[in-house]
Design an enzyme around this catalytic site. Structure first.
Site, PDB file in Angstrom:
ATOM      1  N   ARG A  38       0.820  -1.208   0.000  1.00  0.00           N
ATOM      2  CA  ARG A  38       0.000   0.000   0.000  1.00  0.00           C
ATOM      3  C   ARG A  38       0.853   1.256   0.000  1.00  0.00           C
ATOM      4  NH1 ARG A  38      -3.803  -1.103   5.085  1.00  0.00           N
ATOM      5  NH2 ARG A  38      -1.769  -1.808   5.854  1.00  0.00           N
ATOM      6  N   LYS A  91       7.485 -15.759   8.779  1.00  0.00           N
ATOM      7  CA  LYS A  91       6.983 -16.329  10.034  1.00  0.00           C
ATOM      8  C   LYS A  91       6.145 -15.300  10.791  1.00  0.00           C
ATOM      9  CE  LYS A  91       9.280 -14.015  13.265  1.00  0.00           C
ATOM     10  NZ  LYS A  91       8.736 -13.389  14.465  1.00  0.00           N
ATOM     11  N   ASP A 169       5.649 -13.233  19.187  1.00  0.00           N
ATOM     12  CA  ASP A 169       6.146 -13.020  17.832  1.00  0.00           C
ATOM     13  C   ASP A 169       7.657 -13.223  17.780  1.00  0.00           C
ATOM     14  OD1 ASP A 169       5.765 -11.821  14.966  1.00  0.00           O
ATOM     15  OD2 ASP A 169       7.349 -10.611  15.874  1.00  0.00           O
TER      16      ASP A 169
END
Length: 306
Positions: A38, A91, A169
């Site tokens: 974007r 990932k 994360d």
């Protein structure tokens, strides 16, 4: 297949700019032929804002590497597979286990490569640690994975939204190494997740696994960052991984490490998979994260602001 493989990179954010773009540029196997984002672009590379447009206008691009956050990734991956392209997943490979299983089925039906990457498994010292532990019984292990979210994910609110995983994360990187080097599988026994009162995902985790393995993940680490794990075997061996797995010491001796860095090694692996018509979708690290989210006790932590 002759000549470099044309690849499109989707999601031109920090990880793409820092790791994917230079790894592709340095490899004779690859040509970065398009980007989809974007906002982000890469100098000299045709850019698109819509995945469908890029696919329609570039039938010669056979591989798409997805670097956007995990929640929207399924739709992009499914679109690419339906368009007959091989897909590489940053990932974690998706927001849920079920959707990655669905992608694997789609890739198999289409005869296309799907690669769920775990970049920390490619850290330079991981293979040495795996070799040192092979055939051994791990008596105990401890992981310290502690970093500053403000440094590594500045202003990225998605990491604290559902599907963003919070401190898991980076923690999943440690789990990807753990599941690679351990001779035998383990599972979670208990955990504690500290979640800021104004966020949806944890900022700290304390975990206990079977096999005497413990882990501490912390996303508020000031000063020197810490990505380390120590393994002790019943034979008395001590295996120490540091620098995120890029250095390995066995019984006080520095071990020889791999030459390739994490992301160059991932793209070398992807090239091999594409040429062989193979797939690589190991979800073991993501299974541990799912278990952590399911079994752990929650503690409300102070509010977090950037």
């Amino acid at each position: 297949m002759s000549g470099p493989i044309k690849v499109a990179l989707v999601g031109i954010g920090k990880i793409a700019v820092d790791q994917h773009v230079p790894s592709i540029a340095a490899s004779e196997d690859w040509e970065l032929a398009a980007t989809v984002s974007r906002a982000g672009t890469v100098d000299g590379v045709p850019s698109y804002t819509e995945i469908d447009t890029m696919l329609a206008e570039n039938p010669d691009i056979g591989v798409v590497s997805l670097c956007l956050p995990p929640v929207p990734r399924f739709d992009y991956a499914a679109t690419c597979l339906r368009a007959g392209r091989h897909v590489m997943l940053e990932k974690p490979p998706g927001a849920t286990l079920a959707e990655v299983h669905a992608l694997e089925d789609m890739a198999q039906d289409a005869g296309k490569t799907l690669f769920a990457t775990w970049h920390s498994r490619m850290a330079k010292g991981v293979a040495a640690a795996k070799a040192a532990l092979s055939g051994k019984t791990v008596e105990s292990a401890h992981i310290d994975w502690k970093e500053n979210v403000r440094q590594w994910h500045p202003g990225q609110d998605w990491v604290f939204e559902p599907g963003g995983m919070g401190v898991l994360d980076p923690g999943i990187n440690a789990l990807s190494i753990l599941t690679e080097v351990l001779p035998d599988p383990v599972h979670l026994k208990k955990g504690v997740l500290h979640t800021p009162e104004n966020r949806q995902t944890p900022i700290k985790a304390n975990l206990t696994f079977t096999g005497g393995i413990t882990a501490e993940f912390d996303w508020l680490k000031e000063g020197e960052q810490m990505w380390e794990m120590t393994f002790r075997t019943t034979d008395g061996d001590l295996v120490y991984l540091m620098e995120g797995g890029n250095a390995c010491v066995v019984n006080d001796q520095d071990m020889a490490v791999s030459e390739l860095g994490e992301y160059p090694a991932l793209y070398a692996r992807m090239a091999d998979l594409v040429k062989a018509g193979a797939r690589d979708v190991d979800l073991a690290p993501m299974v541990h994260v799912s278990d952590i989210m399911t079994l752990s006790r929650r503690i409300i932590a102070p509010a977090f602001e950037w």
